[in-house]
Design a protein around this motif. Structure first.
Motif, mmCIF file in Angstrom:
data_model
loop_
_atom_site.group_PDB
_atom_site.id
_atom_site.type_symbol
_atom_site.label_atom_id
_atom_site.label_comp_id
_atom_site.label_asym_id
_atom_site.label_seq_id
_atom_site.Cartn_x
_atom_site.Cartn_y
_atom_site.Cartn_z
ATOM 1 N N ARG A 88 0.845 -1.200 0.000
ATOM 2 C CA ARG A 88 0.000 0.000 0.000
ATOM 3 C C ARG A 88 0.876 1.244 0.000
ATOM 4 O O ARG A 88 1.753 1.406 0.848
ATOM 5 N N LEU A 89 0.622 2.136 -0.955
ATOM 6 C CA LEU A 89 1.388 3.379 -1.079
ATOM 7 C C LEU A 89 0.439 4.563 -1.184
ATOM 8 O O LEU A 89 -0.409 4.614 -2.076
ATOM 9 N N SER A 90 0.595 5.526 -0.292
ATOM 10 C CA SER A 90 -0.129 6.785 -0.387
ATOM 11 C C SER A 90 0.707 7.762 -1.205
ATOM 12 O O SER A 90 1.867 7.487 -1.527
ATOM 13 N N PRO A 91 0.155 8.916 -1.574
ATOM 14 C CA PRO A 91 0.900 9.846 -2.425
ATOM 15 C C PRO A 91 2.270 10.204 -1.855
ATOM 16 O O PRO A 91 2.401 10.584 -0.691
ATOM 17 N N GLY A 92 3.295 10.072 -2.709
ATOM 18 C CA GLY A 92 4.659 10.395 -2.329
ATOM 19 C C GLY A 92 5.475 9.214 -1.852
ATOM 20 O O GLY A 92 6.709 9.273 -1.827
ATOM 21 N N GLU A 93 4.829 8.102 -1.459
ATOM 22 C CA GLU A 93 5.561 6.943 -0.961
ATOM 23 C C GLU A 93 6.155 6.136 -2.114
ATOM 24 O O GLU A 93 5.631 6.119 -3.231
ATOM 25 N N ARG A 94 7.242 5.436 -1.802
ATOM 26 C CA ARG A 94 7.881 4.547 -2.766
ATOM 27 C C ARG A 94 8.092 3.158 -2.162
ATOM 28 O O ARG A 94 8.159 3.008 -0.938
ATOM 29 N N ALA A 95 8.219 2.172 -3.035
ATOM 30 C CA ALA A 95 8.554 0.815 -2.617
ATOM 31 C C ALA A 95 9.299 0.133 -3.753
ATOM 32 O O ALA A 95 9.000 0.364 -4.929
ATOM 33 N N GLU A 96 10.261 -0.687 -3.393
ATOM 34 C CA GLU A 96 10.967 -1.515 -4.371
ATOM 35 C C GLU A 96 10.564 -2.959 -4.139
ATOM 36 O O GLU A 96 10.688 -3.480 -3.023
ATOM 37 N N VAL A 97 10.059 -3.602 -5.190
ATOM 38 C CA VAL A 97 9.650 -5.003 -5.090
ATOM 39 C C VAL A 97 10.315 -5.797 -6.213
ATOM 40 O O VAL A 97 10.602 -5.265 -7.287
ATOM 41 N N VAL A 98 10.563 -7.070 -5.937
ATOM 42 C CA VAL A 98 11.096 -7.987 -6.947
ATOM 43 C C VAL A 98 10.040 -9.044 -7.210
ATOM 44 O O VAL A 98 9.562 -9.706 -6.275
ATOM 45 N N VAL A 99 9.644 -9.177 -8.481
ATOM 46 C CA VAL A 99 8.636 -10.157 -8.868
ATOM 47 C C VAL A 99 9.286 -11.227 -9.720
ATOM 48 O O VAL A 99 10.132 -10.945 -10.573
ATOM 49 N N ARG A 100 8.900 -12.470 -9.495
ATOM 50 C CA ARG A 100 9.425 -13.594 -10.284
ATOM 51 C C ARG A 100 8.475 -13.890 -11.428
ATOM 52 O O ARG A 100 7.267 -14.011 -11.231
ATOM 53 N N MET A 101 9.038 -14.027 -12.634
ATOM 54 C CA MET A 101 8.252 -14.272 -13.834
ATOM 55 C C MET A 101 8.501 -15.671 -14.362
ATOM 56 O O MET A 101 9.584 -16.238 -14.171
#
Length: 518
Positions: free
Chosen positions: A301-314
């Motif tokens: 969950r990200l509100s305005p201005g927030e950041r997150a780095e995620v790694v997804v496996r394909m």
């Protein structure tokens, strides 16, 4: 008998009047009910399962830079400019951008470097460039006190002294931030350090390491519609999303693991990001950098201005859809939630895996040491009540200092929202630690370095902040901001100011003004 007959016509007229009035009231009630039902139904927006993903995702270019031989600074050039962007075939929309028609290039620097950004304003109105998430002296911050007038230039410089992170830059003119960001003035600022370069995380920019700048938009013919919907006291809510300025975007990926640097660059909307098939991602970073260890999540969950780095496996040949799901809590009652966008859902980005994928190493079990302030070191506590009328009942005033903090000290701030609607809280200059949420230990996603937090209605958060920096950080006359990053709320005065001083120092008088020349 005659007396009764004389009353009968009057009674009949009364009955007719009451019948007519009853019919009118019934019609009005039906009309009001229909209107309320229309408002309620029209307020919910969804593109989930309806998006064709017809446009290849644009990747903002890495900004060119050079190292000045005399100063040793890494120098970037940014030009604020107006233009037109063809988001839809054959339809040109008036936009703003940095070094282009819409959005801006990605700036990139390494910890320990001294950087200089030469900002030029070629717009027809004043604006600013704020380095969101950056630790730097107040006069370099790009807040509302560092306005850049039309035709003027501004060249802040500072030393990068914080861990690798996904930061961003955007305007911050007092009372006009929402409109300036909506028009397209935003970009990423990536920081690297020795640890991040050594880790086996996806790191080829635009290949397996993708910037994902998410905005919600609405069009009125060929132009952006910046209007606020009826009952939407949260601010602007669009009816569709775009990523990196691309509507209905897809991206072909050729690696087994892909890193998404998620930035919520919308002005009011909060997203509960996840994949449509429910797969888990590895959350590896938040606002201020990498977590100590990866966290498996199916929602971020990200509100305005927030950041997150995620790694997804394909998996080879598959298609995976990044979706913004309806929000399950924190948006007040059902009425408030509906009109604040909490029931909305969006298909944001489709990843298309090639038939053959390059193998990727697993996500490291250990990511980074946590450079977080210790609440036990706090020398002072402060309390902040978030309301539409202002913070602690006070609306923003450019010449008023609301808090004075001492350089080199730690404080604990309690942030409370009982306003019946969502707010969030952003503090300039520092990356803070979330100490508790409603008295309990914060969830794993909030245990890293943060500069912006969602504070749902009915929530009390404690955060620990340390105001480090060299002598140049002590500036009694130039304030930093703290504010709600729902930009309509910020523009309306939901913001305060603090100055950093040396021990025993006092706050001065903030000065406004712009940069009229070189």
């Amino acid at each position: 008998m005659a007396h009764t007959d004389r009353k009968t016509p009057g009674r009949r007229r009364l009955r007719r009047v009451l019948t007519v009035l009853g019919s009118v009231v019934a019609v009005l009630a039906l009309a009001v009910g229909a209107g309320v039902w229309w408002l309620w139904s029209d307020a919910k927006v969804t593109t989930a399962g309806r998006t064709a993903f017809t446009n290849e995702l644009a990747i903002p270019p890495l900004a060119e830079s050079h190292v000045d031989e005399k100063t040793g600074r890494r120098v970037f050039d940014l030009r604020m400019q107006a233009g037109e962007t063809e988001f839809r075939p054959g339809r040109k929309t008036p936009t703003w951008g940095f070094n282009g028609n819409y959005l801006g290039p990605t700036l990139r620097a390494k910890r320990g470097e001294r950087v200089e950004v030469r900002v030029r304003n070629s717009l027809d109105e004043a604006s600013t460039v704020h380095w969101h998430g950056m630790h730097l002296p107040a006069r370099m911050d790009g807040g509302p006190h560092q306005m850049v007038e039309p035709g003027a230039r501004w060249s802040p410089n500072w030393r990068i002294d914080q861990p690798a992170a996904t930061l961003w830059y955007h305007p911050h003119p007092h009372g006009k931030t929402e409109r300036h960001v909506q028009r397209g003035l935003a970009g990423m600022f990536l920081l690297d350090d020795e640890n991040s370069e050594r880790l086996a995380l996806p790191k080829r920019y635009g290949v397996d390491d993708l910037p994902v700048v998410v905005q919600d938009v609405k069009f009125d013919g060929d132009r952006f519609d910046h209007g606020h919907g009826l009952m939407q006291n949260i601010g602007f809510l669009g009816d569709r999303t775009m990523v990196n300025g691309t509507l209905d975007p897809y991206r072909v990926v050729r690696d087994e693991r892909v890193r998404l640097r998620l930035l919520n660059a919308s002005t009011a909307r909060t997203y509960d990001f996840g994949f449509a098939d429910g797969r888990e991602v590895a959350l590896v970073g938040t606002d201020g950098g990498l977590l100590e260890r990866p966290v498996a999540e199916d929602r971020v969950r990200l509100s305005p201005g927030e950041r997150a780095e995620v790694v997804v496996r394909m998996r080879a040949g598959e298609r995976a859809v990044l979706r913004g799901f309806p929000l399950d809590s924190g948006y007040g009652d059902a009425w408030q939630k509906r009109f604040a966008g909490g029931d909305d859902s969006f298909d944001v980005l489709q990843l298309r895996a090639a038939r053959t994928l390059r193998p990727s190493p697993g996500v490291p079990a250990k990511l980074a040491g946590q450079e977080l302030p210790d609440p036990a070191d706090a020398v002072r506590e402060r309390h902040f009540e978030l309301k539409m009328s202002g913070i602690n009942g006070r609306s923003m005033e450019m010449d008023r200092v609301d808090a004075t903090v001492t350089r080199g000290t730690t404080e604990v701030w309690t942030v409370r929202n009982e306003n019946g609607m969502p707010h969030n809280f952003h503090v300039h200059d520092v990356q803070f630690r979330v100490v508790s949420v409603n008295g309990a230990r914060p969830p794993a996603a909030l245990r890293g370095r943060k500069d912006t937090i969602l504070v749902p209605s009915g929530t009390t958060m404690k955060i620990a902040l340390r105001f480090d920096g060299g002598p140049e950080f002590a500036d009694p006359d130039t304030p930093f901001m703290y504010h709600c990053h729902l930009l309509y709320h910020e523009d309306g005065g939901m913001m305060g100011q603090f100055v950093v001083v040396d021990r025993g120092g006092r706050a001065g008088t903030p000065k406004g003004g712009g940069h009229a020349g070189h």
